[in-house]
Design a protein around this motif. Structure first.
Motif, PDB file in Angstrom:
ATOM      1  N   THR A 292     -23.941  66.569  23.150  1.00  0.00           N
ATOM      2  CA  THR A 292     -23.405  66.380  21.803  1.00  0.00           C
ATOM      3  C   THR A 292     -23.546  64.953  21.315  1.00  0.00           C
ATOM      4  N   TYR A 293     -23.936  64.860  20.026  1.00  0.00           N
ATOM      5  CA  TYR A 293     -23.928  63.585  19.302  1.00  0.00           C
ATOM      6  C   TYR A 293     -22.963  63.741  18.131  1.00  0.00           C
TER       7      TYR A 293
ATOM      8  N   LYS B 274     -10.899  68.192  14.744  1.00  0.00           N
ATOM      9  CA  LYS B 274     -11.796  69.244  15.222  1.00  0.00           C
ATOM     10  C   LYS B 274     -12.961  68.630  16.012  1.00  0.00           C
ATOM     11  N   MET B 275     -13.439  67.476  15.548  1.00  0.00           N
ATOM     12  CA  MET B 275     -14.487  66.772  16.280  1.00  0.00           C
ATOM     13  C   MET B 275     -14.026  66.450  17.701  1.00  0.00           C
ATOM     14  N   ALA B 276     -12.764  66.037  17.839  1.00  0.00           N
ATOM     15  CA  ALA B 276     -12.206  65.727  19.159  1.00  0.00           C
ATOM     16  C   ALA B 276     -12.333  66.930  20.092  1.00  0.00           C
ATOM     17  N   ALA B 277     -12.063  68.114  19.556  1.00  0.00           N
ATOM     18  CA  ALA B 277     -12.164  69.330  20.366  1.00  0.00           C
ATOM     19  C   ALA B 277     -13.609  69.617  20.759  1.00  0.00           C
ATOM     20  N   TYR B 278     -14.552  69.399  19.826  1.00  0.00           N
ATOM     21  CA  TYR B 278     -15.970  69.575  20.149  1.00  0.00           C
ATOM     22  C   TYR B 278     -16.385  68.643  21.289  1.00  0.00           C
ATOM     23  N   LEU B 279     -15.980  67.381  21.199  1.00  0.00           N
ATOM     24  CA  LEU B 279     -16.351  66.423  22.236  1.00  0.00           C
ATOM     25  C   LEU B 279     -15.783  66.824  23.589  1.00  0.00           C
TER      26      LEU B 279
ATOM     27  N   ALA C  88     -12.511  58.985  25.135  1.00  0.00           N
ATOM     28  CA  ALA C  88     -11.277  59.771  25.139  1.00  0.00           C
ATOM     29  C   ALA C  88     -11.533  61.211  25.565  1.00  0.00           C
ATOM     30  N   ALA C  89     -12.733  61.713  25.266  1.00  0.00           N
ATOM     31  CA  ALA C  89     -13.082  63.098  25.618  1.00  0.00           C
ATOM     32  C   ALA C  89     -13.217  63.298  27.123  1.00  0.00           C
ATOM     33  N   GLY C  90     -13.356  62.209  27.868  1.00  0.00           N
ATOM     34  CA  GLY C  90     -13.473  62.324  29.320  1.00  0.00           C
ATOM     35  C   GLY C  90     -14.763  62.986  29.768  1.00  0.00           C
ATOM     36  N   LYS C  91     -15.864  62.646  29.090  1.00  0.00           N
ATOM     37  CA  LYS C  91     -17.174  63.200  29.430  1.00  0.00           C
ATOM     38  C   LYS C  91     -18.164  62.068  29.697  1.00  0.00           C
ATOM     39  N   PRO C  92     -19.176  62.312  30.536  1.00  0.00           N
ATOM     40  CA  PRO C  92     -20.178  61.273  30.786  1.00  0.00           C
ATOM     41  C   PRO C  92     -20.988  60.977  29.528  1.00  0.00           C
ATOM     42  N   MET C  93     -21.428  59.736  29.412  1.00  0.00           N
ATOM     43  CA  MET C  93     -22.159  59.299  28.235  1.00  0.00           C
ATOM     44  C   MET C  93     -23.574  58.879  28.614  1.00  0.00           C
ATOM     45  N   ILE C  94     -24.535  59.326  27.816  1.00  0.00           N
ATOM     46  CA  ILE C  94     -25.885  58.771  27.885  1.00  0.00           C
ATOM     47  C   ILE C  94     -26.000  57.774  26.743  1.00  0.00           C
TER      48      ILE C  94
END
Length: 403
Positions: free
Chosen positions: A226-227, A289-294, A321-327
């Protein structure tokens, strides 16, 4: 009680599209000071005039004062320069109607920061400049003209930036690089300067995730990349799309979600039509809603072109904040070092389709990395990007300067 004005041409007021950073700051500081948030009648992200009567009736802990601005249609537009010029004159008129102890002003707009600084100096008012972006560097990036011509055309912006920094009693930078611009680029030293990341309202982010997580359905066998953000010239969306086209050939469960809108949205959609791929343009998505997507995604991509001048941008707080890895493809040495040292992602060379594709596949095939990088991201968000905590440094700077 001390009286403080926060001055910015672009802020999302309650219920509006855009960035709420200065609204949050006004809310926080209003617990300690009498705060006026001074901004424009023109809403930058929606490109339309605000309903002045509705805003004057809004209840808030701080005052909202609007300076008339005629407006413009594009972010890079001669009419924007003229529009800002009118707004700045009206901001000065508003400042003249009340005695402030300190003015806190964003740069850019360079002309605004210089004019407000001059007014503060002439009236013995303390002045802090918040460095959120670099003009004219960002303008030069999108200019098709030769470098030497750009230097001449944009020299007035540099002159006004130097004036603004000269008048300031202190600086807040949204990265170390931005914090040090007055000293490193303009030779202005011996003034207090701090770094405070743009960050995010972590409680608002988490509340949005809770509200919308059931509405966003993600099949178990899909892998979401996701971007989220603007679809403009600084952002390397074509490389992300072409990587998705390569991935589609061997894995049709790889899904690229693009949240947001911007001037190049149709151009990017045209790239997605060149070959088969799983790319969805979700469009503008309200913050919660974007927060939920992330939070539902597997990987988040901080996608920039090679020559982008940005440093640590607004979306980083939300990504973490989403707690996901970032590229990360942003070339900023400061941010690339942070990605590596803090362990929340991987740096990839900008505009390199093959490298981006390989990185996505490596992460997808290494669940342990996905988990540990995601945990690191959330930890960094809580420690360094939560505005409720980090913005207290701004309060401390204000206290010291007023004293």
């Amino acid at each position: 009680m001390k009286h403080i004005a926060i001055v910015t041409l672009a802020v999302a007021l309650e219920g509006e599209k855009g960035y709420s950073r200065f609204r949050f700051l006004a809310e926080l500081l209003s617990n300690y000071y009498d705060i006026d948030l001074i901004t424009s009648t023109f809403q930058h992200w929606e490109k339309k005039q605000r309903n002045v009567n509705m805003i004057s009736g809004m209840k808030s802990k701080y005052g909202i004062r609007l300076a008339y601005e005629p407006g413009y249609k594009k972010n890079v537009d001669l009419r924007r320069i003229y529009s800002h010029k009118i707004a700045v004159k009206n901001i000065i008129k508003l400042l003249q109607k009340k005695q402030y102890d300190l003015i806190y002003c964003i740069i850019p707009d360079n002309n605004m920061a210089a004019a407000v600084g001059k007014y503060a100096k002439e009236n013995d008012i303390r002045y802090i400049v918040d460095i959120e972006d670099l003009w004219p560097e960002a303008m030069e990036m999108v200019s098709p003209l030769p470098k030497i011509i750009n230097r001449l055309i944009f020299s007035p912006f540099r002159k006004r930036a130097k004036e603004a920094y000269k008048y300031a009693d202190g600086f807040v930078g949204t990265s170390d690089e931005y914090r040090d611009v007055p000293k490193n680029k303009y030779g202005i030293e011996n003034k207090p300067a701090i770094t405070v990341y743009v960050g995010c309202d972590l409680s608002e982010f988490d509340s949005g995730v809770e509200e919308f997580e059931k509405e966003i359905i993600k099949p178990e066998d899909e892998f979401w990349i996701t971007y989220a953000g603007n679809l403009g010239s600084s952002y390397d969306i074509p490389t992300l799309i072409r990587a998705a086209q390569e991935l589609y050939q061997t894995n049709t469960k790889m899904m690229v979600k693009i949240l947001g809108g911007g001037p190049l949205e149709n151009d990017f959609k045209a790239v997605a039509q060149e070959r088969k791929c799983n790319v969805e343009f979700v469009g503008y998505t309200p913050y919660r809603k974007m927060a939920a997507y992330l939070s539902k995604s597997d990987i988040l991509v901080n996608s920039f072109v090679k020559k982008a001048p940005q440093s640590i941008v607004t979306k980083i707080g939300d990504y973490l904040a989403a707690g996901k890895p970032m590229i990360n493809t942003l070339s900023s040495p400061e941010f690339r070092k942070k990605v590596q040292n803090d362990g929340f992602g991987v740096n990839v060379e900008a505009e390199d389709i093959e490298s981006l594709k390989k990185c996505i596949l490596q992460l997808e095939n290494t669940p342990y990395l996905l988990k540990t990088m995601g945990e690191s991201a959330r930890t960094v968000a809580e420690k360094e990007f939560d505005r409720a905590k980090s913005y207290l440094c701004i309060k401390k700077l204000i206290e010291n300067i007023i004293a």
